[in-house]
Scaffold this active site. Structure first.
Site, mmCIF file in Angstrom:
data_model
loop_
_atom_site.group_PDB
_atom_site.id
_atom_site.type_symbol
_atom_site.label_atom_id
_atom_site.label_comp_id
_atom_site.label_asym_id
_atom_site.label_seq_id
_atom_site.Cartn_x
_atom_site.Cartn_y
_atom_site.Cartn_z
ATOM 1 N N GLU A 117 -4.479 3.258 -9.006
ATOM 2 C CA GLU A 117 -5.799 3.822 -8.680
ATOM 3 C C GLU A 117 -5.872 5.238 -9.221
ATOM 4 O O GLU A 117 -5.026 6.073 -8.886
ATOM 5 C CB GLU A 117 -6.043 3.849 -7.171
ATOM 6 C CG GLU A 117 -7.375 4.507 -6.817
ATOM 7 C CD GLU A 117 -7.567 4.786 -5.336
ATOM 8 O OE1 GLU A 117 -8.484 5.568 -5.000
ATOM 9 O OE2 GLU A 117 -6.812 4.248 -4.511
ATOM 10 N N GLU A 132 1.179 -0.696 -5.145
ATOM 11 C CA GLU A 132 0.089 0.234 -5.494
ATOM 12 C C GLU A 132 0.598 1.604 -5.934
ATOM 13 O O GLU A 132 1.579 2.113 -5.401
ATOM 14 C CB GLU A 132 -0.826 0.415 -4.274
ATOM 15 C CG GLU A 132 -2.034 1.288 -4.568
ATOM 16 C CD GLU A 132 -2.669 1.885 -3.316
ATOM 17 O OE1 GLU A 132 -3.901 2.001 -3.313
ATOM 18 O OE2 GLU A 132 -1.950 2.263 -2.378
ATOM 19 N N HIS A 148 0.832 -1.209 0.000
ATOM 20 C CA HIS A 148 0.000 0.000 0.000
ATOM 21 C C HIS A 148 0.866 1.258 0.000
ATOM 22 O O HIS A 148 1.561 1.542 0.967
ATOM 23 C CB HIS A 148 -0.895 -0.038 1.247
ATOM 24 C CG HIS A 148 -1.850 1.102 1.354
ATOM 25 N ND1 HIS A 148 -1.754 2.067 2.334
ATOM 26 C CD2 HIS A 148 -2.939 1.414 0.609
ATOM 27 C CE1 HIS A 148 -2.741 2.922 2.194
ATOM 28 N NE2 HIS A 148 -3.478 2.563 1.158
ATOM 29 N N ASP A 178 -1.253 5.419 -6.506
ATOM 30 C CA ASP A 178 -2.375 6.374 -6.581
ATOM 31 C C ASP A 178 -1.976 7.443 -7.582
ATOM 32 O O ASP A 178 -0.822 7.888 -7.595
ATOM 33 C CB ASP A 178 -2.624 7.029 -5.221
ATOM 34 C CG ASP A 178 -3.188 6.058 -4.200
ATOM 35 O OD1 ASP A 178 -4.143 5.339 -4.536
ATOM 36 O OD2 ASP A 178 -2.690 6.032 -3.065
ATOM 37 N N HIS A 223 -1.119 10.309 -3.211
ATOM 38 C CA HIS A 223 -2.382 9.772 -2.703
ATOM 39 C C HIS A 223 -3.580 10.673 -2.926
ATOM 40 O O HIS A 223 -4.712 10.205 -3.009
ATOM 41 C CB HIS A 223 -2.265 9.446 -1.207
ATOM 42 C CG HIS A 223 -3.510 8.833 -0.660
ATOM 43 N ND1 HIS A 223 -4.387 9.514 0.152
ATOM 44 C CD2 HIS A 223 -4.056 7.609 -0.847
ATOM 45 C CE1 HIS A 223 -5.405 8.730 0.453
ATOM 46 N NE2 HIS A 223 -5.236 7.570 -0.140
#
Length: 301
Positions: A142, A36, A9, A38, A51
């Site tokens: 994401e 991950e 994460h 973002d 993020h």
């Protein structure tokens, strides 16, 4: 027993400032299944790995570019070119109003020399390490706040998908899972852009759990807040909401967020959190700031 998926994460964010190249390189050495990213667009349409749409809680933007502050007292990624963004120093996450570090026992705020980077730069790092280490660690991008980007005349989904395709991420077998909280936008990724990537619908609110059937029309997985899985304790044993069982019945994988060893809330230990969610609740994997600790538990188990 099926393999549980470990997702780093924001990288190894329990140890180094989140979403820095250093945190991603460290995560890669821990051998998670996915790392991950973002993503938020810069003024010149470069997907930046960060993020939030804001800069002021993880960088020194307030010192470097005080004149760029908007009326709401925030600094936005979208107001800066990629060149300007690279002039900022990234630090451990803090409260921009008080200056206090969010996770006090993590990497000290304001120390080190960390910078922002693009999605392309991170993919090249991960793919390069995969080659040099003989690994096949995947990416888990994401897109953040697509509606905000649309309001500013930018299509973050299209830009991101084009880059992913350029780097060989096109189908479910390409070790890329693509996630978003915005259901309308994720459905657009599948139906308008005809993406064949593994799509994960992130959810945050209880009412969203009623839409599982609809999610299956475009998504392959579900990313709930882990507290949406917990119900209550009976005689010291956790009972669970129907969410995981219902998702599995519909063919959706479940990857809850976020497993943090330094924010346990309902649990006595990180090991208990992993045991309860991954094995007793039977989720398929999880997002963790401490991929090494989760992998160590899974190896031992």
């Amino acid at each position: 027993m099926q393999k549980k998926i470990v997702i780093a994460h924001r990288g190894a964010s329990g140890y180094l400032p989140e979403h820095t190249m250093e945190a991603k390189a460290m995560a890669h050495t821990m051998n998670p299944d996915y790392i991950e990213q973002d993503l938020v667009l810069s003024k010149d349409n470069i997907p930046i790995v960060i993020h939030d749409i804001y800069l002021d809680d993880v960088t020194n933007v307030a010192e470097k570019f005080p004149e760029k502050k908007r009326e709401d007292e925030r600094f936005y990624v979208i107001d800066f070119t990629f060149e300007d963004l690279q002039k900022l120093n990234v630090t451990e996450r803090f409260n921009p109003k008080t200056g206090e570090q969010i996770y006090p026992n993590r990497f000290p705020k304001g120390k080190g020399n960390f910078n922002l980077h693009s999605l392309q730069q991170e993919i090249e790092l991960i793919q390069g390490l995969n080659v040099s280490k003989g690994k096949n660690i995947g990416i888990y991008p994401e897109i953040k706040n697509p509606e905000f980007h649309h309001q500013n005349g930018k299509d973050i989904a299209k830009i991101t998908l084009d880059i992913l395709s350029t780097y060989g991420y096109k189908t479910k077998s390409d070790k890329c899972m693509f996630q978003c909280f915005d259901a309308k936008e994720l459905e657009r990724v599948r139906k308008e852009f005809k993406s064949d990537l593994f799509l994960v619908q992130l959810i945050e609110f209880p009412e969203e759990t009623k839409q599982l059937k609809h999610f299956t029309s475009y998504a392959d997985g579900l990313g709930p807040w882990y507290k949406q899985i917990l119900d209550k304790k009976v005689a010291g044993k956790w009972q669970f909401t129907p969410l995981v069982k219902e998702a599995h019945k519909l063919g959706l994988q479940v990857h809850p967020y976020t497993f943090r060893a330094d924010q346990l809330d309902e649990f006595f230990s990180f090991e208990e959190m992993i045991q309860v969610l991954l094995f007793e609740a039977n989720v398929d994997g999880g997002f963790t700031d401490f991929p090494d600790k989760m992998l160590a538990y899974l190896t031992k188990y």
